[in-house]
Design an enzyme around this catalytic site. Structure first.
Site, short mmCIF file in Angstrom:
data_model
loop_
_atom_site.label_atom_id
_atom_site.label_comp_id
_atom_site.label_asym_id
_atom_site.label_seq_id
_atom_site.Cartn_x
_atom_site.Cartn_y
_atom_site.Cartn_z
N TYR A 1 0.84 -1.19 0.00
CA TYR A 1 0.00 0.00 0.00
C TYR A 1 0.87 1.24 0.00
CZ TYR A 1 1.01 0.56 5.02
OH TYR A 1 1.64 0.74 6.22
N THR B 1 5.45 -0.76 6.58
CA THR B 1 5.92 -1.73 5.59
C THR B 1 6.11 -1.08 4.23
OG1 THR B 1 3.63 -2.38 5.12
CG2 THR B 1 4.83 -3.69 6.73
N ARG C 1 9.31 -4.35 14.53
CA ARG C 1 7.92 -4.79 14.37
C ARG C 1 7.83 -5.89 13.32
NH1 ARG C 1 2.62 -1.60 12.03
NH2 ARG C 1 1.16 -2.21 13.67
N HIS D 1 -2.59 -3.29 18.96
CA HIS D 1 -4.02 -3.25 18.62
C HIS D 1 -4.86 -4.21 19.45
CE1 HIS D 1 -2.42 -0.79 15.55
NE2 HIS D 1 -2.28 -1.69 14.61
N ASP E 1 -2.01 5.38 16.28
CA ASP E 1 -1.88 4.74 14.97
C ASP E 1 -2.05 5.76 13.84
OD1 ASP E 1 -1.27 2.35 13.54
OD2 ASP E 1 -3.35 2.18 12.93
#
Length: 300
Positions: free
Chosen positions: A44, A72, A125, A181, A248
């Site tokens: 994305y 990412t 992460r 989360h 976030d």
């Protein structure tokens, strides 16, 4: 690639003022694209959300500390995080730290990892499989070994259906582990949810922590996200000293309009039953987990 929606450009302050040195324990920075191109094959790409905008957001909210989490989108190239840490910290006390994407543990050398460490990165992460970065068994062993060598923590991004099945790869660790989360537990399932049960079991080990975040996507009922409150309170009751909160921002991969950060902090105030717990989760717990330099704050 879908067009994901940008953050709310008009954040408001929360109804309840935050304590000094409150921490946003997870936010991201993106772009501008001409300076920070996305990696080949990125799952994305987000609208631009720079550290300067994040800085103004935090000033509006009353947040004075934060942790930038590498998306990412950029994979092992952490220049966007390095530049953001330099800009946000300046010459003062280090109030912003970073969390790398675990891809860097496989793709980059020790010198690059040391550069990240010196800039304030203290964790890696491990992102969910659908975002295009995954490891075979040997790569996972190497990545986790480098985390231990660096003295970093492990951060786990849950799969959309919850974190329970993922934790087999991490449950044996003796390093600090932060699950993002709320483990993506289903608030409608209550105590029967496998991911919630998994987190409650891992809490017994002492080195597992949880991020109170993503309420807007976990909720089945929508704003003001009432159905998420019991889930968050259950986690806080189980481990009040091992919960942190994160916005976030800018809410990657949002197909619905992302929430206003002031509203998310109003929701968090409903999670915390009293002022002491609110301060613990926003100030004391992140200081302990991420390693903010309390002595430098006193000196300043």
């Amino acid at each position: 690639m879908p067009d994901y929606l940008p953050f709310d450009p008009h954040p408001r302050a929360p109804a309840q003022a935050l304590p000094p040195l409150a921490c946003d324990s997870q936010f991201h920075v993106f772009g501008p694209a001409e300076r920070y191109p996305v990696r080949p094959g990125a799952a994305y790409e987000m609208p631009t959300a720079t550290w300067q905008v994040a800085q103004r957001l935090h000033a509006t909210l009353g947040i004075q500390r934060g942790v930038i989490v590498q998306a990412t989108t950029y994979g092992a190239d952490h220049q966007v995080v390095l530049d953001a840490l330099a800009g946000l910290n300046g010459d003062g006390p280090r109030r912003y730290m970073g969390c790398a994407n675990a891809a860097v543990l496989i793709e980059r050398d020790d010198a690059y990892l040391q550069q990240l460490h010196e800039a304030g990165v203290r964790g890696a992460r491990f992102t969910r499989g659908g975002l295009g970065i995954s490891f075979g068994p040997a790569e996972m062993d190497r990545a986790l070994g480098r985390v231990r060598e660096l003295g970093w923590y492990v951060k786990v991004q849950p799969e959309p259906k919850g974190v329970a099945e993922q934790m087999t790869a991490f449950a044996h660790l003796d390093v600090p582990v932060l699950v993002d989360h709320m483990g993506r537990a289903d608030p409608a399932a209550g105590e029967t949810d496998a991911s919630l049960r998994c987190l409650l079991e891992l809490f017994q080990r002492g080195n597992f922590w949880v991020m109170l975040s993503l309420s807007e996507k976990l909720s089945h009922t929508g704003e003001p996200w009432d159905d998420v409150v019991p889930l968050a309170r259950r986690l806080i009751d189980a481990a009040p000293d091992r919960c942190v909160w994160g916005s976030d921002w800018p809410h990657p991969i949002s197909l619905k309009q992302p929430p206003n950060e002031g509203a998310l902090l109003d929701l968090f105030a409903r999670f915390a039953p009293d002022e002491a717990t609110l301060r613990r989760i926003l100030v004391d717990n992140p200081a302990a987990f991420f390693g903010f330099d309390v002595h430098a704050e006193v000196a300043a």
